[in-house]
Enzyme design. Sequence first.
Site, mmCIF file in Angstrom:
data_model
loop_
_atom_site.group_PDB
_atom_site.id
_atom_site.type_symbol
_atom_site.label_atom_id
_atom_site.label_comp_id
_atom_site.label_asym_id
_atom_site.label_seq_id
_atom_site.Cartn_x
_atom_site.Cartn_y
_atom_site.Cartn_z
ATOM 1 N N ASN A 1 -33.656 17.041 -0.197
ATOM 2 C CA ASN A 1 -34.365 18.271 0.139
ATOM 3 C C ASN A 1 -34.523 18.396 1.649
ATOM 4 O OD1 ASN A 1 -36.877 16.406 0.088
ATOM 5 N ND2 ASN A 1 -36.204 16.476 -2.054
ATOM 6 N N THR B 1 -35.905 23.140 -6.041
ATOM 7 C CA THR B 1 -35.624 22.015 -6.928
ATOM 8 C C THR B 1 -34.494 22.428 -7.886
ATOM 9 O OG1 THR B 1 -36.667 20.375 -8.362
ATOM 10 C CG2 THR B 1 -37.354 22.642 -8.715
ATOM 11 N N GLU C 1 -40.552 16.991 -3.854
ATOM 12 C CA GLU C 1 -40.798 16.048 -2.763
ATOM 13 C C GLU C 1 -41.300 16.747 -1.500
ATOM 14 O OE1 GLU C 1 -37.060 14.041 -3.034
ATOM 15 O OE2 GLU C 1 -37.898 12.387 -4.167
ATOM 16 N N HIS D 1 -30.149 10.723 -0.039
ATOM 17 C CA HIS D 1 -29.933 9.396 -0.611
ATOM 18 C C HIS D 1 -28.584 8.848 -0.123
ATOM 19 C CE1 HIS D 1 -32.423 10.979 -4.326
ATOM 20 N NE2 HIS D 1 -33.160 10.890 -3.235
#
Length: 255
Positions: free
Chosen positions: A29, A44, A75, A96
């Site tokens: 995000n 999301t 988040e 990530h």
Amino acid sequence: MQFGQARDEMVEVGRRLWQRGYVAANDGNISQRVGEDRLLATPTGVSKGFMTAEMLILTDMDGKVVRGELRPSSELNMHIEVYRLRPEIKAVVHAHPPVATSFSVAGIALDKCILPESVLTLGAIPVAGYATPSTDEMPASIRPFVSSHDALLLANHGAVTWAVSLEQAYFRMETLEQGAAIVHHALMLGNVNLLGPEEVAKLKAVGEKMGLGSKVLNCETNAGCTAETYATGPDADERLIETVARAVIEEISKK
Ligand SMILES: [Zn+2]
């Protein structure tokens, strides 16, 4: 910055995160501060590689939706924590990236002075304690590090960077993953030479000339370390004690 320009920039950064493999499926995000009480945030459930400007959400600084059809990322509360503690920050990027995330899984911080570029633009990158994604544990886990750092590894989860512009926050994510990959390869080769205090002092002078501020050069210097000793330090000692204690308890409970 024009609102339309900010939205286009968010879409572009999302596309780059996905293209470079820093996010899978709907991971990651991005947020950008576009006003005193306004944040532009990614929704999301949307792949950041295929996001459009219309999907972006405008919220207030509490994360309440002001404009937009979709729900903001769960988040977002972690992003808001950064803006709350660092009023000068204008953008937060969470992803990530696989190598940096592997360091977070291994519980190994990227806190040593190794690559001049990383030292100058990121400084030390600690690992924030594990927190369940989308809960209040997330902002709490990063809280101790926000004032003193510009990039963080999130234990068993990913990485987060912040900066005074979205471009800079995104570049910090790129530098973080690139640095993690290089350190990983060097560890595989069996040796990592750290920059010595003298080299770091020279870098510090460069950093000051570039106006890079106090977060620069808070990483550890040393003559060098091997793959075996790279992660040593207080954290490694604690982990070793924990492992031994667990083995002893297991052994005792067998009898
Ligand atoms: Zn995440």
